[in-house]
Design a protein around this motif. Sequence first.
Motif, short mmCIF file in Angstrom:
data_model
loop_
_atom_site.label_atom_id
_atom_site.label_comp_id
_atom_site.label_asym_id
_atom_site.label_seq_id
_atom_site.Cartn_x
_atom_site.Cartn_y
_atom_site.Cartn_z
N ARG A 1 0.84 -1.20 0.00
CA ARG A 1 0.00 0.00 0.00
C ARG A 1 0.88 1.25 0.00
O ARG A 1 1.85 1.33 0.74
N VAL A 2 0.52 2.21 -0.86
CA VAL A 2 1.32 3.42 -0.98
C VAL A 2 0.41 4.65 -0.94
O VAL A 2 -0.77 4.58 -1.26
N LEU A 3 1.00 5.78 -0.54
CA LEU A 3 0.32 7.06 -0.57
C LEU A 3 0.58 7.71 -1.92
O LEU A 3 1.73 7.91 -2.30
N VAL A 4 -0.49 8.04 -2.65
CA VAL A 4 -0.38 8.64 -3.98
C VAL A 4 -0.87 10.08 -3.90
O VAL A 4 -1.89 10.37 -3.26
N THR A 5 -0.14 10.99 -4.54
CA THR A 5 -0.56 12.38 -4.60
C THR A 5 -0.61 12.83 -6.06
O THR A 5 0.13 12.33 -6.91
N CYS A 6 -1.50 13.78 -6.35
CA CYS A 6 -1.60 14.33 -7.69
C CYS A 6 -2.25 15.71 -7.60
O CYS A 6 -2.76 16.11 -6.55
N ASP A 7 -2.25 16.43 -8.72
CA ASP A 7 -2.83 17.76 -8.79
C ASP A 7 -4.01 17.72 -9.75
O ASP A 7 -3.83 17.54 -10.95
N PRO B 1 -2.86 19.78 3.28
CA PRO B 1 -1.46 19.32 3.29
C PRO B 1 -1.41 17.79 3.29
O PRO B 1 -2.31 17.12 3.79
N VAL B 2 -0.33 17.26 2.72
CA VAL B 2 -0.16 15.81 2.61
C VAL B 2 0.92 15.36 3.58
O VAL B 2 2.05 15.88 3.56
N LEU B 3 0.59 14.39 4.42
CA LEU B 3 1.51 13.86 5.42
C LEU B 3 1.95 12.45 5.03
O LEU B 3 1.13 11.61 4.68
N ALA B 4 3.27 12.21 5.08
CA ALA B 4 3.82 10.89 4.78
C ALA B 4 4.75 10.47 5.91
O ALA B 4 5.33 11.32 6.61
N ALA B 5 4.90 9.16 6.11
CA ALA B 5 5.78 8.63 7.15
C ALA B 5 6.67 7.55 6.56
O ALA B 5 6.26 6.82 5.65
N SER B 6 7.90 7.46 7.06
CA SER B 6 8.83 6.44 6.58
C SER B 6 9.75 6.02 7.72
O SER B 6 9.81 6.66 8.77
N ASN B 7 10.49 4.92 7.48
CA ASN B 7 11.44 4.35 8.45
C ASN B 7 10.76 4.07 9.80
O ASN B 7 11.25 4.48 10.85
N LEU B 8 9.66 3.36 9.73
CA LEU B 8 8.89 3.05 10.94
C LEU B 8 9.45 1.79 11.60
O LEU B 8 8.84 0.72 11.60
N VAL B 9 10.63 1.94 12.17
CA VAL B 9 11.36 0.82 12.77
C VAL B 9 11.66 1.16 14.22
O VAL B 9 12.24 2.22 14.51
N SER B 10 11.28 0.27 15.13
CA SER B 10 11.55 0.51 16.55
C SER B 10 13.05 0.61 16.79
O SER B 10 13.85 -0.06 16.14
N GLY B 11 13.42 1.48 17.73
CA GLY B 11 14.83 1.67 18.03
C GLY B 11 15.54 2.61 17.07
O GLY B 11 16.76 2.76 17.16
#
Length: 295
Positions: A147-153, A193-203
């Motif tokens: 699953r991915v977050l898609v953005t467009c205009d 506004p568009v919010l994205a998250a990455s590197n969701l790794v504990s520690g």
Amino acid sequence: PPPPPPYWSNMPSTFESANGFRENFEALAGVTPSYMGLNALDATTRLPHPDAWCNIGGDAACLDPYDGMYALEMGGLPGNTNYPVTNSGMILGLNGAGVTDFTMSFQCVNHGEEFNAEDGVFVSSDGDTWEQVVGDWAALTGVVGERVLVTCDLASTSVDVSGDFYVLFSQYDNFPYADLDGVGIDNIVVGSPVLAASNLVSGSAANLDATGCDPAGILILAYSLNPGPTATPYGTADIGSPYKEIGRFSPDASGNVSISVNLPPSTAGLTAWVQGLEISGLGARFTNGLKVDIQ
């Protein structure tokens, strides 16, 4: 002879403001609203086909929503063994009067699509002539089932979006949804506004990035360990209650906010919901909500 059937037979009869438009399908509970048209058609005849699938939870329970119980599913009828070539499409009726931000974001999952010119997101001012703003589901989503977050205009084509216009999510293929084919769409947001998250790794340090903010505003980021919705003085949030503020941040001159958040080792396996609220001269605007699984 009689005229051919319309390319899309079910069109919206009303139009919602595109300013802060949000659709996560939960409040609909499977009932198609007047600002939405659902089409499950034979790709050749353009007539309704029993083995085509365009479901928001009204035909059957949704198989894999991004969040909650409802989403848009497009493909072949789950479990069918006839494999006809079908074309499914959800059409939204929006109105762009007074809107300055036509950025749209949504969550997308690809279950095995191959390229077709009918695939993607299109806009139209008349319901007959369409221009593409997103294409090729397979190229967008990369890994099957991811699953991915898609953005467009939505304002990136020659289509006039200053008044009533249509947004089409289209899928063309021949196998059942979630069985070698199909596209799932959820959490559609326009004009925020568009919010994205990455590197969701504990520690480690997770990254939160917001784009499209008002450079003169303030972005408040918060999270919860519970799903939404939650009523707030600024509208309905996608995160649950209780929620905790991550911090308040000033966007840069381009309207971007980028921060890092440390995730302790004890967060491994947790699911959290994250969202931003922008306060500025434009008023209060929620970002898209994110459901994040910490590894």
